[in-house]
Write an enzyme that holds these catalytic residues in place. Sequence first.
Site, PDB file in Angstrom:
ATOM      1  N   SER A  14       0.850  -1.174  -0.027  1.00  0.00           N
ATOM      2  CA  SER A  14      -0.064   0.008  -0.027  1.00  0.00           C
ATOM      3  C   SER A  14       0.842   1.269   0.061  1.00  0.00           C
ATOM      4  CB  SER A  14      -1.009  -0.016   0.989  1.00  0.00           C
ATOM      5  OG  SER A  14      -0.298  -0.025   2.419  1.00  0.00           O
ATOM      6  N   MET A  94      10.588  -6.428   5.116  1.00  0.00           N
ATOM      7  CA  MET A  94      10.643  -7.077   6.457  1.00  0.00           C
ATOM      8  C   MET A  94      12.072  -7.772   6.467  1.00  0.00           C
ATOM      9  SD  MET A  94       8.024  -5.768   7.187  1.00  0.00           S
ATOM     10  CE  MET A  94       7.719  -6.285   9.130  1.00  0.00           C
ATOM     11  N   HIS A 113       8.584   2.869   9.101  1.00  0.00           N
ATOM     12  CA  HIS A 113       8.366   2.337  10.307  1.00  0.00           C
ATOM     13  C   HIS A 113       7.083   2.673  10.989  1.00  0.00           C
ATOM     14  CE1 HIS A 113       9.257  -0.662  13.471  1.00  0.00           C
ATOM     15  NE2 HIS A 113       8.728   0.264  14.192  1.00  0.00           N
TER      16      HIS A 113
HETATM   17  C1  GAR Z   1       3.891  -0.855   6.659  1.00  0.00           C
HETATM   18  O1  GAR Z   1       3.188  -0.251   8.006  1.00  0.00           O
HETATM   19  C2  GAR Z   1       5.052  -0.475   7.367  1.00  0.00           C
HETATM   20  O2  GAR Z   1       5.418   0.623   8.111  1.00  0.00           O
HETATM   21  C3  GAR Z   1       5.755  -1.779   7.854  1.00  0.00           C
HETATM   22  O3  GAR Z   1       4.902  -2.647   7.099  1.00  0.00           O
HETATM   23  C4  GAR Z   1       3.799  -2.220   6.500  1.00  0.00           C
HETATM   24  C5  GAR Z   1       4.027  -2.330   5.046  1.00  0.00           C
HETATM   25  O4  GAR Z   1       2.398  -2.139   4.465  1.00  0.00           O
HETATM   26  N1  GAR Z   1       7.008  -1.846   7.689  1.00  0.00           N
HETATM   27  C6  GAR Z   1       7.757  -2.197   8.973  1.00  0.00           C
HETATM   28  O5  GAR Z   1       7.247  -2.916   9.984  1.00  0.00           O
HETATM   29  C7  GAR Z   1       9.051  -2.589   8.732  1.00  0.00           C
HETATM   30  N2  GAR Z   1       9.705  -2.905   9.982  1.00  0.00           N
HETATM   31  P1  GAR Z   1       2.486  -2.113   2.947  1.00  0.00           P
HETATM   32  O6  GAR Z   1       3.140  -3.249   2.412  1.00  0.00           O
HETATM   33  O7  GAR Z   1       1.063  -2.007   2.598  1.00  0.00           O
HETATM   34  O8  GAR Z   1       2.987  -0.891   2.519  1.00  0.00           O
END
Ligand code: GAR
Length: 197
Positions: A14, A94, A113
Site C-alpha cells: 500500500s 521485512m 516504520h
Molecule cells: C507498513 O506499515 C510499514 O510501516 C511496515 O510494514 C507495513 C507495510 O505495508 N514496515 C515495517 O514494519 C518495517 N519494519 P504495505 O506493504 O501495505 O506498504
Amino acid sequence: MSFKIVILGSGAGSNAKAILEAEKKGKLGLAKTLALISDNEEAPILDLASQYEKDGHGISCNPHKAKLSQNERDFFINKVKYYNPNLVILAGFMKILDSTFIDALNGRIINLHPSLLPSFPGIDSIKKAFVSGAKITGCTVHWVTPELDAGPIIDQMAVPIAPEDSINSLTEKVHRAEHSLLPSIIKKISLGEILMP
Ligand code: GAR
C-alpha cells in the site's frame, strides 16, 4: 533531470502504491520509480509493477529468516545496483539489512516504520503501541543503518490512539499517515530539501 528510486517491499504494497500514485499525479518532485523488488515472489506489491508500468522482480528468499543469506543479499545488491538509484525506499521490507548492503548503496536507503521511533522498533509495532496503553503512536521515516530501526530520523507523523480504537482502526490510521508521510519525504529528498547522508 530525474531522481531515480527503487522500492523494496515484502507484502501488500500500500505504501509503494501511495508513492506510485504521487508520482503519477506529479507530486513526487523529481523522483521517478524505476523498479519494485521483493524478497517474496508472491507478494502483492509486485502486481503494482505491471499496473504502473515499472520493472518488478521477485527474489526467492528464505521466509523464515529475518536476515538475508549472503547469496540472497548479493543477488539483491546486484538487482538494485543495476538501476543505479539515487535512493532506495524500504516500504514494508521485512528483511534486516547488513552493513555490506547499506555500504553498497552508499547509505542512500530510507525505511518506513509504523511507530514513533525509538518507541516500538522491530515487528508488530502497531499492536505493541496499542497494547501498551500509549495515547499516541504514528510512523517514522529514517535513514537505514546496520542497527535495526535506529538510524537518524528524517521525519515522523503522530497518530493519536483514541479510547474507541481497535487494532484494526489504529492500523488503518497509521497506514493513512504513512501514505502521506513517505511520498512527501521522497519528494523533499529528490528536490534537495532534505540532504542525503
Ligand atoms: C507498513 O506499515 C510499514 O510501516 C511496515 O510494514 C507495513 C507495510 O505495508 N514496515 C515495517 O514494519 C518495517 N519494519 P504495505 O506493504 O501495505 O506498504
